[in-house]
Design a protein around this motif. Structure first.
Motif, PDB file in Angstrom:
ATOM      1  N   PHE A 188       0.832  -1.221   0.000  1.00 14.64           N
ATOM      2  CA  PHE A 188       0.000   0.000   0.000  1.00 14.64           C
ATOM      3  C   PHE A 188       0.859   1.260   0.000  1.00 14.64           C
ATOM      4  CE2 PHE A 188      -3.694  -2.179   2.484  1.00 14.64           C
ATOM      5  CZ  PHE A 188      -4.075  -2.833   1.335  1.00 14.64           C
ATOM      6  N   GLU A 189       2.136   1.140   0.352  1.00 15.96           N
ATOM      7  CA  GLU A 189       2.968   2.331   0.554  1.00 15.96           C
ATOM      8  C   GLU A 189       3.005   3.180  -0.719  1.00 15.96           C
ATOM      9  OE1 GLU A 189       6.366   2.208   3.616  1.00 15.96           O
ATOM     10  OE2 GLU A 189       6.308   0.172   2.811  1.00 15.96           O
ATOM     11  N   SER A 190       2.741   4.444  -0.551  1.00 16.48           N
ATOM     12  CA  SER A 190       2.643   5.361  -1.691  1.00 16.48           C
ATOM     13  C   SER A 190       2.692   6.778  -1.141  1.00 16.48           C
ATOM     14  CB  SER A 190       1.308   5.150  -2.417  1.00 16.48           C
ATOM     15  OG  SER A 190       0.240   5.604  -1.592  1.00 16.48           O
ATOM     16  N   ASP A 191       2.486   7.761  -2.013  1.00 16.24           N
ATOM     17  CA  ASP A 191       2.471   9.157  -1.557  1.00 16.24           C
ATOM     18  C   ASP A 191       1.381   9.391  -0.518  1.00 16.24           C
ATOM     19  OD1 ASP A 191       4.551   9.743  -3.162  1.00 16.24           O
ATOM     20  OD2 ASP A 191       3.346  10.655  -4.770  1.00 16.24           O
ATOM     21  N   SER A 192       0.293   8.638  -0.610  1.00 19.25           N
ATOM     22  CA  SER A 192      -0.806   8.885   0.325  1.00 19.25           C
ATOM     23  C   SER A 192      -0.932   7.799   1.392  1.00 19.25           C
ATOM     24  CB  SER A 192      -2.129   9.042  -0.422  1.00 19.25           C
ATOM     25  OG  SER A 192      -2.459   7.835  -1.063  1.00 19.25           O
ATOM     26  N   PHE A 193       0.045   6.893   1.491  1.00 20.18           N
ATOM     27  CA  PHE A 193       0.013   5.886   2.568  1.00 20.18           C
ATOM     28  C   PHE A 193       1.422   5.601   3.043  1.00 20.18           C
ATOM     29  CE2 PHE A 193       0.011   1.773   4.593  1.00 20.18           C
ATOM     30  CZ  PHE A 193      -1.197   1.737   5.277  1.00 20.18           C
ATOM     31  N   ARG A 194       1.654   5.932   4.307  1.00 20.62           N
ATOM     32  CA  ARG A 194       2.964   5.676   4.879  1.00 20.62           C
ATOM     33  C   ARG A 194       2.866   4.688   6.009  1.00 20.62           C
ATOM     34  NH1 ARG A 194       7.442  10.183   6.422  1.00 20.62           N
ATOM     35  NH2 ARG A 194       8.603   8.460   7.353  1.00 20.62           N
ATOM     36  N   LEU A 195       3.850   3.790   6.086  1.00 20.70           N
ATOM     37  CA  LEU A 195       3.848   2.731   7.081  1.00 20.70           C
ATOM     38  C   LEU A 195       5.081   2.882   7.971  1.00 20.70           C
ATOM     39  CD1 LEU A 195       2.774  -0.061   8.078  1.00 20.70           C
ATOM     40  CD2 LEU A 195       4.023  -1.094   6.171  1.00 20.70           C
ATOM     41  N   ASP A 196       4.896   2.901   9.269  1.00 21.99           N
ATOM     42  CA  ASP A 196       6.010   2.995  10.218  1.00 21.99           C
ATOM     43  C   ASP A 196       5.875   1.877  11.250  1.00 21.99           C
ATOM     44  OD1 ASP A 196       7.117   5.928   9.611  1.00 21.99           O
ATOM     45  OD2 ASP A 196       4.931   6.010   9.625  1.00 21.99           O
ATOM     46  N   TRP A 197       7.008   1.337  11.668  1.00 28.03           N
ATOM     47  CA  TRP A 197       7.008   0.216  12.614  1.00 28.03           C
ATOM     48  C   TRP A 197       7.623   0.610  13.949  1.00 28.03           C
ATOM     49  CZ3 TRP A 197       4.616  -4.235  11.294  1.00 28.03           C
ATOM     50  CH2 TRP A 197       4.427  -4.494   9.935  1.00 28.03           C
ATOM     51  N   VAL A 198       7.063   0.031  15.008  1.00 26.13           N
ATOM     52  CA  VAL A 198       7.710   0.079  16.325  1.00 26.13           C
ATOM     53  C   VAL A 198       7.839  -1.365  16.785  1.00 26.13           C
ATOM     54  CG1 VAL A 198       7.418   0.701  18.758  1.00 26.13           C
ATOM     55  CG2 VAL A 198       6.810   2.348  16.975  1.00 26.13           C
ATOM     56  N   TYR A 199       9.051  -1.775  17.150  1.00 25.55           N
ATOM     57  CA  TYR A 199       9.279  -3.135  17.650  1.00 25.55           C
ATOM     58  C   TYR A 199       9.519  -3.054  19.143  1.00 25.55           C
ATOM     59  CZ  TYR A 199       9.811  -4.002  12.696  1.00 25.55           C
ATOM     60  OH  TYR A 199       9.583  -4.066  11.345  1.00 25.55           O
ATOM     61  N   THR A 200       8.743  -3.809  19.909  1.00 28.21           N
ATOM     62  CA  THR A 200       8.857  -3.659  21.364  1.00 28.21           C
ATOM     63  C   THR A 200       9.808  -4.678  21.992  1.00 28.21           C
ATOM     64  OG1 THR A 200       6.911  -5.022  21.792  1.00 28.21           O
ATOM     65  CG2 THR A 200       6.549  -2.650  21.545  1.00 28.21           C
ATOM     66  N   ARG A 201      10.008  -5.845  21.352  1.00 31.09           N
ATOM     67  CA  ARG A 201      10.904  -6.863  21.951  1.00 31.09           C
ATOM     68  C   ARG A 201      12.154  -7.097  21.119  1.00 31.09           C
ATOM     69  NH1 ARG A 201       7.283  -9.943  25.153  1.00 31.09           N
ATOM     70  NH2 ARG A 201       6.294  -8.331  26.396  1.00 31.09           N
ATOM     71  N   SER A 202      11.989  -7.319  19.819  1.00 29.20           N
ATOM     72  CA  SER A 202      13.184  -7.452  18.997  1.00 29.20           C
ATOM     73  C   SER A 202      12.925  -6.920  17.600  1.00 29.20           C
ATOM     74  CB  SER A 202      13.699  -8.897  18.977  1.00 29.20           C
ATOM     75  OG  SER A 202      12.937  -9.685  18.116  1.00 29.20           O
ATOM     76  N   ALA A 203      13.903  -6.189  17.091  1.00 29.92           N
ATOM     77  CA  ALA A 203      13.763  -5.504  15.803  1.00 29.92           C
ATOM     78  C   ALA A 203      14.543  -6.283  14.740  1.00 29.92           C
ATOM     79  CB  ALA A 203      14.306  -4.086  15.934  1.00 29.92           C
ATOM     80  N   PRO A 204      14.264  -6.034  13.453  1.00 26.11           N
ATOM     81  CA  PRO A 204      15.040  -6.687  12.407  1.00 26.11           C
ATOM     82  C   PRO A 204      16.501  -6.249  12.481  1.00 26.11           C
ATOM     83  CG  PRO A 204      13.180  -5.456  11.468  1.00 26.11           C
ATOM     84  CD  PRO A 204      13.266  -5.091  12.909  1.00 26.11           C
ATOM     85  N   GLU A 205      17.380  -7.058  11.909  1.00 25.77           N
ATOM     86  CA  GLU A 205      18.818  -6.730  11.846  1.00 25.77           C
ATOM     87  C   GLU A 205      19.013  -5.340  11.278  1.00 25.77           C
ATOM     88  OE1 GLU A 205      21.591 -10.073  12.654  1.00 25.77           O
ATOM     89  OE2 GLU A 205      22.100  -8.734  10.994  1.00 25.77           O
ATOM     90  N   GLY A 206      19.862  -4.553  11.948  1.00 27.32           N
ATOM     91  CA  GLY A 206      20.214  -3.251  11.393  1.00 27.32           C
ATOM     92  C   GLY A 206      19.156  -2.183  11.598  1.00 27.32           C
ATOM     93  N   TRP A 207      18.085  -2.521  12.334  1.00 29.90           N
ATOM     94  CA  TRP A 207      17.036  -1.518  12.590  1.00 29.90           C
ATOM     95  C   TRP A 207      17.630  -0.362  13.395  1.00 29.90           C
ATOM     96  CZ3 TRP A 207      12.560  -0.951  10.283  1.00 29.90           C
ATOM     97  CH2 TRP A 207      11.601  -0.092  10.845  1.00 29.90           C
ATOM     98  N   PRO A 208      17.353   0.890  13.018  1.00 29.75           N
ATOM     99  CA  PRO A 208      18.023   2.023  13.665  1.00 29.75           C
ATOM    100  C   PRO A 208      17.664   2.242  15.135  1.00 29.75           C
ATOM    101  CG  PRO A 208      16.392   2.778  12.043  1.00 29.75           C
ATOM    102  CD  PRO A 208      16.535   1.298  11.867  1.00 29.75           C
ATOM    103  N   ALA A 209      16.526   1.770  15.579  1.00 27.01           N
ATOM    104  CA  ALA A 209      16.137   2.046  16.971  1.00 27.01           C
ATOM    105  C   ALA A 209      16.168   0.770  17.800  1.00 27.01           C
ATOM    106  CB  ALA A 209      14.738   2.652  17.002  1.00 27.01           C
ATOM    107  N   ALA A 210      16.524   0.898  19.072  1.00 31.74           N
ATOM    108  CA  ALA A 210      16.481  -0.246  19.977  1.00 31.74           C
ATOM    109  C   ALA A 210      15.020  -0.599  20.251  1.00 31.74           C
ATOM    110  CB  ALA A 210      17.187   0.108  21.284  1.00 31.74           C
ATOM    111  N   PRO A 211      14.713  -1.906  20.405  1.00 32.31           N
ATOM    112  CA  PRO A 211      13.322  -2.264  20.677  1.00 32.31           C
ATOM    113  C   PRO A 211      12.839  -1.681  21.998  1.00 32.31           C
ATOM    114  CG  PRO A 211      14.753  -4.224  20.683  1.00 32.31           C
ATOM    115  CD  PRO A 211      15.597  -3.068  20.291  1.00 32.31           C
ATOM    116  N   GLY A 212      11.586  -1.315  22.062  1.00 28.60           N
ATOM    117  CA  GLY A 212      11.019  -0.766  23.292  1.00 28.60           C
ATOM    118  C   GLY A 212       9.620  -0.256  23.038  1.00 28.60           C
TER     119      GLY A 212
END
Ligand SMILES: Cc1cc2nc3c(=O)[nH]c(=O)nc-3n(C[C@H](O)[C@H](O)[C@H](O)COP(=O)(O)OP(=O)(O)OC[C@H]3O[C@@H](n4cnc5c(N)ncnc54)[C@H](O)[C@@H]3O)c2cc1C
Ligand SMILES: [Zn+2]
Lengths: 93, 241
Positions: free
Chosen positions: B163-187
């Motif tokens: 669905f990602e497009s100019d009118s749909f943006r998707l953002d993730w928050v990982y609370t226990r473990s994030a994918p490799e190289g994810w910029p933020a620590a899980p929380g």
């Protein structure tokens, strides 16, 4: 036809006559109904109320003051609505 | 909504494992009147001795189809969800009542920006909204912030990415473990993350927040703190803490 002192007219019937109009009220989408809290007087859309669910029924709390608006309890095949904490409920029909 | 208190009998068409703790069920419900994006249903199970249990489930599908999609997370000591996640099989019958609710709903006629915030299975009604947004070609800016324990715990990952497009943006928050190289620590979802990943209050988005009760209440507090108006923050609490 009878006439009230202010000139308006009414018909005296019994409860059978309100089956239709009451079903209009009670089959409306209750999540969009507006309920007025008796203790604090604020009106809220029911979907924004805080609800405590348990096996016997549920308690609906005013989102502003957290007092009980109403409760619903089911015992056997009887379902009871206790409306002590609210003054009115309105729906769009 | 007349007839919403009528129980309809549905037949499970498919039951696919989607996450380590959840399944996606397709249920064919003859007589289902269709549903809006965000609505839910009540599901009733009856044991052989006549004991009945009723729980609410959001509907991931949207529109007039009589085959509806549910996504259910298992609560290990729960009464209903373990049955839906482990036991129910294609061909089994379930009773449902709905569609229910006119408040936690998105309609394609809404022109304003929309911020969706999901915790876990709280993505289900927001998925229906995202699908409706995509299908109708709505140009209303949509942004979905999806908080999950781990990447494997997310539902609908591929479809959402599509669905990602100019009118749909998707953002993730990982609370226990994030994918490799994810910029933020899980929380847990924090104020800074929400501020960075959500449509700002100045743009007056309608915000839909859904998930476990504790998640919804925490996210709502942060939203109000960031200046979103209470009347534009719609919540659906799934229960729990
Ligand atoms: C409007 C609405 C829509 C919902 N949509 C979905 C959906 O799309 N997918 C989905 O998986 N669930 C959804 N839920 C939650 C669902 O209704 C049930 O609460 C859930 O499946 C647990 O039921 P159970 O019988 O297995 O657990 P229960 O036997 O009811 O509870 C077991 C234990 O878990 C706790 N608990 C109850 N509910 C929750 C919860 N939601 N989170 C954490 N702990 C809880 C209880 O306090 C109890 O200790 C929705 C709830 C609502 C109100
Ligand atoms: Zn009150």
């Amino acid at each position: 036809m009878a006439r009230l002192t202010d000139g308006s007219e009414f018909v005296r019937v019994d409860g059978n006559a309100i089956a239709g109009p009451l079903s209009e009220l009670l089959s409306a989408d209750m999540t969009m109904a507006v309920v007025t809290c008796a203790p604090c007087g604020s009106g809220s859309v029911l979907a924004t109320a805080v609800v405590e669910l348990d096996p016997a029924g549920f308690i609906v709390l005013c989102p502003s003051c957290r007092h009980t608006l109403f409760t619903v309890v089911k015992t056997g095949n009887r379902m009871t609505l206790d409306v002590q904490g609210m003054t009115d409920l309105s729906v769009t029909v | 909504m007349v007839g919403a208190s009528l129980w309809l009998t549905g037949t499970v068409v498919s039951a696919e494992s989607a996450t380590p703790s959840g399944r996606i069920l397709m249920v064919d419900v003859p007589g289902w009147p269709g549903n809006l994006a965000g609505q839910h249903l009540d599901l009733r199970l009856t044991a052989e001795d006549g004991y009945q249990a009723v729980r609410s489930y959001s509907i991931a599908s949207v529109g007039s189809a009589t085959t509806i999609e549910l996504a259910v997370d298992e609560l290990p000591d729960g009464e209903v969800s373990p049955y839906l996640v482990r036991d129910v099989q294609p061909g089994d019958q379930l009773e449902v009542r709905g569609p229910l609710g006119g408040y936690f709903v998105w309609r394609e006629t809404q022109p304003e920006p929309v911020q969706l915030i999901a915790g876990g299975s709280g993505v289900v009604p927001l998925m229906a909204m995202s699908r409706a947004h995509h299908r109708t070609g709505s140009t209303a800016p949509f942004r979905l912030l999806y908080s999950v324990r781990t990447p494997e715990n997310a539902y609908f990952t591929d479809e959402l990415a599509g669905f990602e497009s100019d009118s749909f943006r998707l953002d993730w928050v990982y609370t226990r473990s994030a994918p490799e190289g994810w910029p933020a620590a899980p929380g847990r979802l924090m104020r800074d993350t929400l501020e960075a990943a959500a449509i700002p209050a100045e743009q007056q988005p309608t915000v839909y927040v859904c998930g476990p009760t504790g998640f919804v209440e925490a996210a709502s507090r942060l939203l109000l703190d960031l200046g979103h108006e209470e009347a534009r923050v719609r919540t659906e609490r799934f229960g729990g803490y």
